[in-house]
Design an enzyme around this catalytic site. Structure first.
Site, PDB file in Angstrom:
ATOM      1  N   SER A  55       0.858  -1.176   0.000  1.00 32.49           N
ATOM      2  CA  SER A  55       0.000   0.000   0.000  1.00 32.49           C
ATOM      3  C   SER A  55       0.898   1.230   0.000  1.00 32.49           C
ATOM      4  O   SER A  55       2.115   1.113   0.035  1.00 32.49           O
ATOM      5  CB  SER A  55      -0.876  -0.007   1.259  1.00 32.49           C
ATOM      6  N   LYS A  56       0.280   2.372   0.013  1.00 30.28           N
ATOM      7  CA  LYS A  56       1.030   3.630  -0.025  1.00 30.28           C
ATOM      8  C   LYS A  56       2.078   3.708   1.073  1.00 30.28           C
ATOM      9  O   LYS A  56       3.184   4.180   0.875  1.00 30.28           O
ATOM     10  CB  LYS A  56       0.075   4.804   0.153  1.00 30.28           C
TER      11      LYS A  56
END
Ligand code: GLU
Length: 484
Positions: free
Chosen positions: A253-254
Site C-alpha cells: 500500500s502507499k
C-alpha cells in the site's frame, strides 16, 4: 513439464505478442510497472511484440489524467508499446458483435431475470449459506416466454460438467470445477459489454499469445477461457505473477512506498534503469546477480523463472541499486537530472550556465549518493549566495580559534595563481603543517565556512569547484562575522 517448457512449447509456432492492459483509474503504480516490464521483456526475449491497451470501459472511474500518467511513467521506463495503444472503450461495438455471435451460435442466451428476482435469489443463497451464483433460470427457456419488450442481458452458456484447467506458466496447473462457474453476463441490458468479454475479445483481436498479469486475475482467467472456447479461438498462455507485498508481508500500500512511478522519479530522485533493475529482481532472479541491466535482462528473462510467492518491496534495495546506477551514469546527464531537484532546494530555477559546474562536481558528489535528491543536497553549497546559512553543527565548529585558522588559510590561498586541485592541496597542507595540526583539523572549519555544513565532497574539490574568488569571499564573510 516445467512452466518454462510449457511456455516455449505452446508459444513456438506463433510470434510472441504480449500486452500491458492497465485500467486508467489512477497513476502507474509499481506493481503495474513490473507487469509491464515482464511483458516487455518476454516479448523482447522472444523477438515478439509488446502492446498497450488502456482498459477504460469503467467510464466513471477512468480519467484522462490517469491515461497521461500511465503513458508518462511507461515512457520514462522505456516500456512504451510497439504500436499505438488500443483504447478498450472505442471497441465497444466489436465486443457487442461477439456477444451476438455467441448468441447466434447457441453459446449464449438472453436472460430476462429482473434485478428484484436476482436479489431474491442472492438472498436465498445467502440464507442457505450457498455460494452466490446465477442459477441459469433462462438458460433453456424460450425467449418468447418473456414479456414483450422486456430488457435482457446476454449470458454465456458455460460448461456445467467437468473442469477447466489452466497450465499457468507461473502458477503451474490450476483446476476449477465448472460447476463453480455460473453463466456470466457478456452484454448488459443497456447493450454495453462486460469487462470480462472486452478483455477476451481484445486479446484475441490483438493476437495476444501470452497473458502475463497479476495473480489477482487468475480467477478471471477461468471465466475468460469459457468465452475463448465458445468462440473456438486459440487459448493464450497464461502467466499470473504474484503480487508485490510490503516489507512487513502485508499487501503493498502507499505506506510501503507503493506510489506512482512519477514519485520515484520526481520525489525520490531515482533513475529509470535502477527502478527497472529493481522491479526485475522483484520476483525473478538469475543466480545471485543483483545488477542486471536492460540488455542483459532481455537476454536472460523468461517467465518460467518467476517465483510463485509474493515478493516483498524493499525501498533500501531500490536505493542501493539506484546508487550503483548513479555512479555509472554519465555526468552531463546527471547534471541535467539533478538541476530540478536542486532548483527545488534553492527555491529558484538554476540557469543553464550552471550545468557545466554541476557536471564538473558530479565525480565528487555521486560516490556516496543514493538518489538524485542526495546529489542535489550535496551540490547545494555550490549555488548558494554568500553569506551562507550554517547548520547547527557547522556553526558550532566556527569558534574563535577556527576563525583565526580560516584567516591563515585565506592568506595561504590568496597567492595561489593557478587554481588547480593540486595547488590548493599544497597550500592547505602548508597551513596545517605551520599550525602543527592534522589536515582534518583544518579541513573541518574550512568545510563549514565554505559549505555551511559538516558533510561535503573532499575539501580540495570544494575549493576547486567554488573557484578562488567565491572561496575567498566565503572565508572572508566568516572571518568578519561577529562571533556567536
Ligand atoms: N485492466 C486490468 C488491471 O488493470 C488488467 C487486466 C488484464 O491484464 O487482463 O488490473
Amino acid at each position: 513439464m516445467s512452466g518454462n517448457e510449457a511456455v516455449s512449447a505452446k508459444g513456438s509456432d506463433r510470434q510472441v505478442v504480449t500486452r500491458f492492459a492497465p485500467s486508467p483509474t489512477g497513476f502507474l503504480h509499481i506493481g503495474g510497472a513490473r507487469t509491464a516490464l515482464f511483458n516487455w521483456l518476454f516479448a523482447r526475449h522472444h523477438g515478439g511484440k509488446f502492446l498497450l491497451r488502456i482498459e477504460d470501459t469503467d467510464r466513471a472511474r477512468s480519467t484522462e489524467e490517469a491515461v497521461a500518467a500511465i503513458f508518462d511513467g511507461l515512457e520514462w521506463l522505456g516500456l512504451m508499446g510497439d504500436e499505438p495503444a488500443i483504447f478498450q472503450f472505442e471497441r465497444t461495438p466489436r465486443h457487442a458483435e461477439v456477444a451476438h455471435q455467441l448468441l447466434a451460435a447457441g453459446h449464449a442466451y438472453r436472460c430476462y431475470a429482473t434485478p428484484e428476482e436476482l436479489a431474491e435469489l442472492r438472498e436465498q443463497q445467502r440464507a442457505a449459506k450457498q455460494p452466490m451464483r446465477y442459477d441459469g433460470r433462462w438458460r433453456d427457456r424460450d425467449p418468447s416466454e418473456a414479456p414483450a419488450g422486456a430488457p435482457f442481458v446476454i449470458r454465456l452458456k458455460a460448461a456445467r460438467e467437468g473442469e477447466t484447467a489452466i497450465e499457468d506458466a507461473v502458477q503451474g496447473r490450476v483446476v476449477v470445477q465448472n460447476a463453480e462457474l455460473d453463466d456470466m453476463i457478456l452484454l448488459r441490458s443497456d447493450g454495453t459489454p462486460t469487462y470480462m468479454l472486452a478483455v477476451v475479445v481484445d486479446d484475441h483481436d490483438m493476437g495476444i499469445t501470452h497473458v502475463i498479469r497479476g495473480d489477482d486475475h487468475l480467477n478471471n482467467a477461468f471465466r475468460q477461457l469459457g468465452i475463448i472456447k465458445a468462440m473456438g479461438w486459440e487459448e493464450p498462455v497464461y502467466a499470473h505473477i504474484p503480487l508485490i507485498h510490503g516489507s512487513d508481508g502485508a499487501k503493498l500500500s502507499k505506506r510501503h512506498g507503493a506510489l506512482g512511478v512519477d514519485a520515484y522519479r520526481d520525489e525520490m530522485g531515482m533513475l529509470p534503469e535502477a527502478v527497472l533493475n529493481y522491479l526485475l529482481r522483484l520476483g525473478w532472479g538469475y543466480g545471485d546477480e543483483e545488477i542486471i541491466a536492460r540488455d542483459r535482462a532481455v537476454e536472460l528473462f523468461d517467465i518460467g523463472g518467476v517465483g510463485r510467492s509474493p515478493s516483498r518491496f524493499d525501498i533500501k534495495k531500490l536505493e542501493n541499486l539506484n546508487g550503483h546506477y548513479l555512479r555509472e551514469a554519465d555526468d552531463a546527464r546527471l547534471a541535467e537530472l539533478v538541476a530540478p531537484h536542486l532548483a527545488d532546494r534553492l527555491g529558484r530555477s538554476l540557469p543553464d550556465h550552471c550545468l557545466p559546474l554541476l557536471e564538473q562536481a558530479m565525480p565528487s558528489l555521486k560516490p556516496r549518493a543514493k538518489t538524485l535528491n542526495e546529489i542535489a543536497e550535496g551540490a547545494e553549497f555550490l549555488f548558494k549566495n554568500c553569506p551562507l546559512d550554517f547548520d547547527e553543527k557547522a556553526s558550532a565548529l566556527l569558534d574563535e580559534s577556527a576563525r583565526a585558522l580560516l584567516g591563515k588559510t585565506a592568506d595561504a590561498l590568496e597567492p595561489v595563481q593557478s587554481w588547480t586541485v593540486e595547488a590548493i592541496e599544497e597550500a592547505i597542507r602548508r597551513v596545517a603543517e605551520d599550525a602543527g595540526l592534522g589536515l582534518g583539523k583544518v579541513a573541518q572549519p574550512l568545510r563549514a565556512a565554505l559549505t555551511g555544513r559538516t558533510v561535503s565532497p573532499g575539501i580540495f574539490d570544494v575549493l576547486f569547484l567554488l573557484g578562488k574568488a567565491e572561496s575567498l569571499e566565503r572565508l572572508d564573510a566568516v572571518r568578519h562575522a561577529s562571533a556567536g
